[in-house]
Design a protein around this motif. Structure first.
Motif, short mmCIF file in Angstrom:
data_model
loop_
_atom_site.label_atom_id
_atom_site.label_comp_id
_atom_site.label_asym_id
_atom_site.label_seq_id
_atom_site.Cartn_x
_atom_site.Cartn_y
_atom_site.Cartn_z
N ASN A 1 -62.57 -23.23 -26.93
CA ASN A 1 -63.87 -23.73 -26.49
C ASN A 1 -64.76 -22.54 -26.14
OD1 ASN A 1 -66.07 -25.02 -25.43
ND2 ASN A 1 -64.94 -26.16 -23.86
N GLY B 1 -57.62 -33.70 -20.22
CA GLY B 1 -56.92 -32.42 -20.33
C GLY B 1 -55.61 -32.35 -19.58
N ARG C 1 -62.42 -33.30 -28.97
CA ARG C 1 -62.91 -32.23 -29.82
C ARG C 1 -64.36 -32.44 -30.23
NH1 ARG C 1 -58.66 -34.46 -29.02
NH2 ARG C 1 -58.63 -35.52 -31.01
N TYR D 1 -54.88 -34.09 -25.98
CA TYR D 1 -55.71 -32.90 -25.92
C TYR D 1 -57.15 -33.24 -25.58
CZ TYR D 1 -51.56 -31.35 -28.40
OH TYR D 1 -50.25 -31.11 -28.74
N TRP E 1 -64.55 -28.22 -28.09
CA TRP E 1 -63.25 -27.74 -28.55
C TRP E 1 -63.14 -27.79 -30.07
CZ3 TRP E 1 -59.95 -25.45 -25.21
CH2 TRP E 1 -60.13 -25.70 -23.86
N TYR E 2 -62.67 -26.67 -30.65
CA TYR E 2 -62.49 -26.57 -32.10
C TYR E 2 -61.08 -26.04 -32.40
CZ TYR E 2 -67.54 -27.15 -32.85
OH TYR E 2 -68.82 -27.65 -32.91
N HIS E 3 -60.58 -26.38 -33.58
CA HIS E 3 -59.24 -25.93 -33.99
C HIS E 3 -59.28 -24.45 -34.41
CE1 HIS E 3 -57.36 -29.93 -33.93
NE2 HIS E 3 -58.56 -30.37 -34.32
N GLN F 1 -61.42 -19.96 -23.38
CA GLN F 1 -60.61 -21.16 -23.15
C GLN F 1 -59.80 -21.51 -24.39
OE1 GLN F 1 -63.70 -24.01 -21.60
NE2 GLN F 1 -62.09 -24.49 -20.16
N ASN F 2 -58.52 -21.79 -24.19
CA ASN F 2 -57.69 -22.21 -25.31
C ASN F 2 -56.60 -23.16 -24.84
OD1 ASN F 2 -54.96 -20.38 -25.13
ND2 ASN F 2 -56.74 -19.25 -24.37
N ASP G 1 -57.65 -26.19 -18.10
CA ASP G 1 -58.15 -27.09 -19.16
C ASP G 1 -58.31 -28.54 -18.70
OD1 ASP G 1 -58.05 -24.90 -20.94
OD2 ASP G 1 -55.94 -25.30 -21.37
N SER H 1 -53.96 -23.67 -31.99
CA SER H 1 -54.71 -23.77 -30.73
C SER H 1 -56.01 -24.54 -30.90
CB SER H 1 -55.06 -22.36 -30.21
OG SER H 1 -53.93 -21.56 -30.05
N LEU H 2 -56.54 -24.96 -29.76
CA LEU H 2 -57.94 -25.37 -29.65
C LEU H 2 -58.64 -24.30 -28.84
CD1 LEU H 2 -57.71 -29.16 -28.66
CD2 LEU H 2 -58.53 -28.25 -30.84
#
Length: 435
Positions: A369, A193, A417, A414, A374-376, A349-350, A210, A366-367
């Motif tokens: 959580n 991160g 994910r 990043y 972590w997702y798009h 969280q982004n 992050d 963004s991502l």
């Protein structure tokens, strides 16, 4: 004649004395009857109350436990809600029946041994271990002490069985056996991160945002950040060094750059943007919603309440968010910035993502959580359609490949994910989350 009168007076006196004796006897008998009746009532009432009551620790205190026979008129005078039945001891309990109060003794005892699940532990050679590391899910009504039956040897590599002794306040004991593995740890912690940061003169910087540190052995490796070269009051590019250390002394490091800029014309403070974001969040979310529901509400609001114009001021995300909230217009930068502000105020969280291949077009998203990785998250509406709420890399790439590489990014910059799809939990048609 005198003798006759004398005798008559004597008889009268005798009759009066007999009457007085009868009266006194009657009064005594009445008093005795009343006394016996009072004693009878007292004994009768006392027979309804148990003088001593014993409860197992952790039990609920119920007035029925104190009565020999159920009595709807009985109630506690003592505030039993203030008695912690998780503590062994005795208490005086006052109970009222009718107009009278009676006292009983409550004794809380612990006769049941605690229970727990074994937890196998791996530790560095010559490392520190505690007995409570070897057990989880301890259950007992009272406080439980956790100790080693025999302290294990951590000076040599290998496996051994460890016996943990659980002792509660009632001195009840339970032994739990677990496995100890001692290894020589040479693997350093992993830092993830770390990324380059851009900030403006006078702003505060969150260097740890992050950034995560994990280790194969140590659950709590330390992270030190050397930002001694950074001058937040002077424009320039500075180096920041992150160093992680585990309990075995293994270290790893990562470096990022922080660029400090002059505040651009029209700069907007974060606090002003967050205030605007909070107003929207208050309208579209409530305390009963899950984080996923809140994030989806933010996604839908951003996607449907901002008109796409194709241009924006990209000098600062706060400027982009301010335009989105006040003018309800902008391009992908404004959509991303407005969502970022609302995610921040919700404590979600982004991480900001910038498209790496800009040969066709630039793009921002963004991502997020929500606790499962972590997702798009991309609320910008697209001509090609599609929904971009909590997508995996594979799901995003499937769209990107068909639409001129719309979401190309450098994955190494990043956090890792998630790979498990959550689309089956999302109902786009109704705008709700399936639980």
């Amino acid at each position: 004649m005198d003798d006759y009168r004398y005798q008559k007076r004597q008889k009268m006196r005798a009759r009066r004395r007999r009457a007085q004796r009868i009266k006194m006897t009657g009064m005594c008998i009445a008093t005795l009857i009343v006394f016996i009746f009072i004693v009878f009532l007292a004994i009768s009432n006392l027979s309804k109350i148990k003088k001593n009551v014993t409860l197992e620790a952790g039990s609920e205190i119920n007035i029925k436990d104190f009565l020999k026979k159920e009595n709807a008129d009985a109630k506690f005078v003592t505030d039993v809600s203030q008695i912690n039945t998780g503590n062994i001891g005795s208490h005086e309990i006052v109970i009222k029946i009718g107009k009278k109060e009676y006292t009983s003794k409550l004794t809380i005892e612990d006769t049941k041994a605690p229970t727990a699940k074994a937890n196998d532990v791996t530790v560095n050679k010559d490392g520190q271990i505690e007995a409570n590391q070897f057990v989880t899910d301890i259950k007992d009504a009272t406080k439980v002490d956790v100790s080693f039956k025999n302290k294990p040897d951590v000076s040599k590599d290998g496996e051994s069985e460890v016996t943990i002794v659980l002792t509660d306040e009632g001195k009840n004991q339970k032994e739990v056996k677990a496995k100890l593995t001692v290894v020589s740890d040479s693997q350093p912690p992993v830092i993830e991160g770390v990324k380059d940061i851009t900030a403006y003169i006078g702003e505060t910087v969150s260097y740890k945002k992050d950034v995560t540190v994990t280790d194969n052995m140590d659950q709590n490796p330390t992270l030190d950040i050397d930002n001694s070269k950074v001058n937040l009051n002077k424009a320039g590019t500075y180096e920041v060094v992150y160093t992680a250390t585990d309990s075995a002394g293994n270290t790893s490091s990562a470096t990022s750059k922080i660029t400090i800029k002059e505040k651009p014309k029209g700069y907007v403070d974060k606090e002003d943007v967050y205030a605007l974001a909070q107003k929207v969040v208050d309208k579209i979310t409530n305390d009963s919603m899950t984080d996923m529901e809140k994030a989806f509400a933010i996604y839908r609001w951003t996607k449907t309440n901002i008109g796409y114009t194709g241009t924006s001021n990209k000098d600062s995300w706060t400027i982009g968010a301010y335009q989105a909230f006040t003018k309800k217009s902008g391009d992908c930068f404004n959509y991303y910035a407005a969502a970022k502000a609302m995610l921040d105020v919700c404590g979600i969280q982004n991480v900001d993502i910038v498209k790496s291949d800009t040969s066709h077009s630039a793009h921002y998203w963004s991502l997020i959580n929500l606790g499962d990785g972590w997702y798009h998250f991309d609320a910008t509406p697209r001509k090609g359609g599609g929904n971009f709420f909590m997508l995996t890399d594979a799901e995003l790439a499937a769209y990107s490949t068909k639409h001129k590489n719309s979401h190309i990014f450098d994955s190494s910059l990043y956090p890792e994910r998630a790979t498990v799809s959550v689309q089956d939990k999302i109902n786009y048609a109704k705008g709700t989350i399936n639980k």
